[in-house]
Enzyme design. Sequence first.
Site, PDB file in Angstrom:
ATOM      1  N   ASP A   1      26.005 -32.468 -99.444  1.00  0.00           N
ATOM      2  CA  ASP A   1      26.443 -33.157-101.113  1.00  0.00           C
ATOM      3  C   ASP A   1      28.065 -34.697-101.049  1.00  0.00           C
ATOM      4  O   ASP A   1      28.371 -35.000-101.860  1.00  0.00           O
ATOM      5  CB  ASP A   1      28.082 -32.161-101.724  1.00  0.00           C
ATOM      6  CG  ASP A   1      28.716 -31.027-100.921  1.00  0.00           C
ATOM      7  OD1 ASP A   1      28.496 -31.810 -99.379  1.00  0.00           O
ATOM      8  OD2 ASP A   1      29.625 -30.295-101.323  1.00  0.00           O
TER       9      ASP A   1
ATOM     10  N   GLU B   1      33.639 -26.647 -89.249  1.00  0.00           N
ATOM     11  CA  GLU B   1      33.757 -28.210 -89.508  1.00  0.00           C
ATOM     12  C   GLU B   1      35.537 -28.173 -89.078  1.00  0.00           C
ATOM     13  O   GLU B   1      36.197 -27.443 -89.837  1.00  0.00           O
ATOM     14  CB  GLU B   1      33.368 -28.595 -91.030  1.00  0.00           C
ATOM     15  CG  GLU B   1      34.313 -29.632 -91.298  1.00  0.00           C
ATOM     16  CD  GLU B   1      33.384 -31.336 -92.670  1.00  0.00           C
ATOM     17  OE1 GLU B   1      32.532 -29.924 -92.604  1.00  0.00           O
ATOM     18  OE2 GLU B   1      34.112 -32.289 -92.957  1.00  0.00           O
TER      19      GLU B   1
END
Length: 275
Positions: free
Chosen positions: A56, A193
């Site tokens: 995204d 992440e």
Amino acid sequence: MSTPSGTASVGPAKIRIRHLQDAKERGRPFSMLTAYDQYSAKAFEAAGIEVLLIGDSVGTTVLGHATTTGTTHQDMLTFTGAVARSVHRPLIVADLAFGTYETGPLDAVNHAVELVRAGAELVKLEGGHALVPQIRALVNAGIPVMGHLGFTPQSVNSLSGHRVQGRDAAAADELAENALAIQDAGASAIVLELVPAQVAARITEVLHVPTIGVGAGPSCDGQVLVWQDMAGLSGFHGKFVKNFADMRGDLTRAAEQYRAEVTERTYPGPEHSFE
Ligand code: KIV
């Protein structure tokens, strides 16, 4: 398949989830890059990249939004289709856009079905414990899932910006618990992440599914970068990013040269012109 450097890429003709699992078990790191369009996807396939993520992040890297919360489901369908139609070997992973799965398992399955129809082979969603019902429903519907923990960009507002997650002992324990919860719910792999390297190493050790790091140190089973960061096109120089090329510089120089030759009437020359 042969790569631009001439080295033959080894391994299967089509990458499947089980190959990522094999890679973890054999201790052989694999690579994932984002891809959003035909030409970049073909280049990454030729380079032997095992996994392509229609992230995204397309909303920020291509469409000019400030954060990935601006990326819509329709955006994801469009760019997933473009990549999936362009390559054969890499495993194709697509993000569920912000707002398409948080509301419950039915929404998650309905949106994921459309991503699969567009060409996704796994769908990725961001979050831990709270998403266990969604992950179970997706897996029961026959749709493999990739989790995403640590800094989760769709929650950038509640996380108060881009910050490393899991720095203190309690936060690291919570991260590990979330990883185990989504693995147990059926996730086939988990992106970590902006997580301290030693925390990512610990999570990678305890999970039986592969971890894929972005700003999470060298011990993850795979690594992922946004391709425009990897190739030096975005101008983003975060600590965890290495620019493997200077595409912004190369592109600027090419455009300057084009403009100069147009201005001087040296392009197009006779060899570019029709009789
Ligand atoms: O959307 C994206 O590019 C991602 C990667 C950073 C993992 O989720």
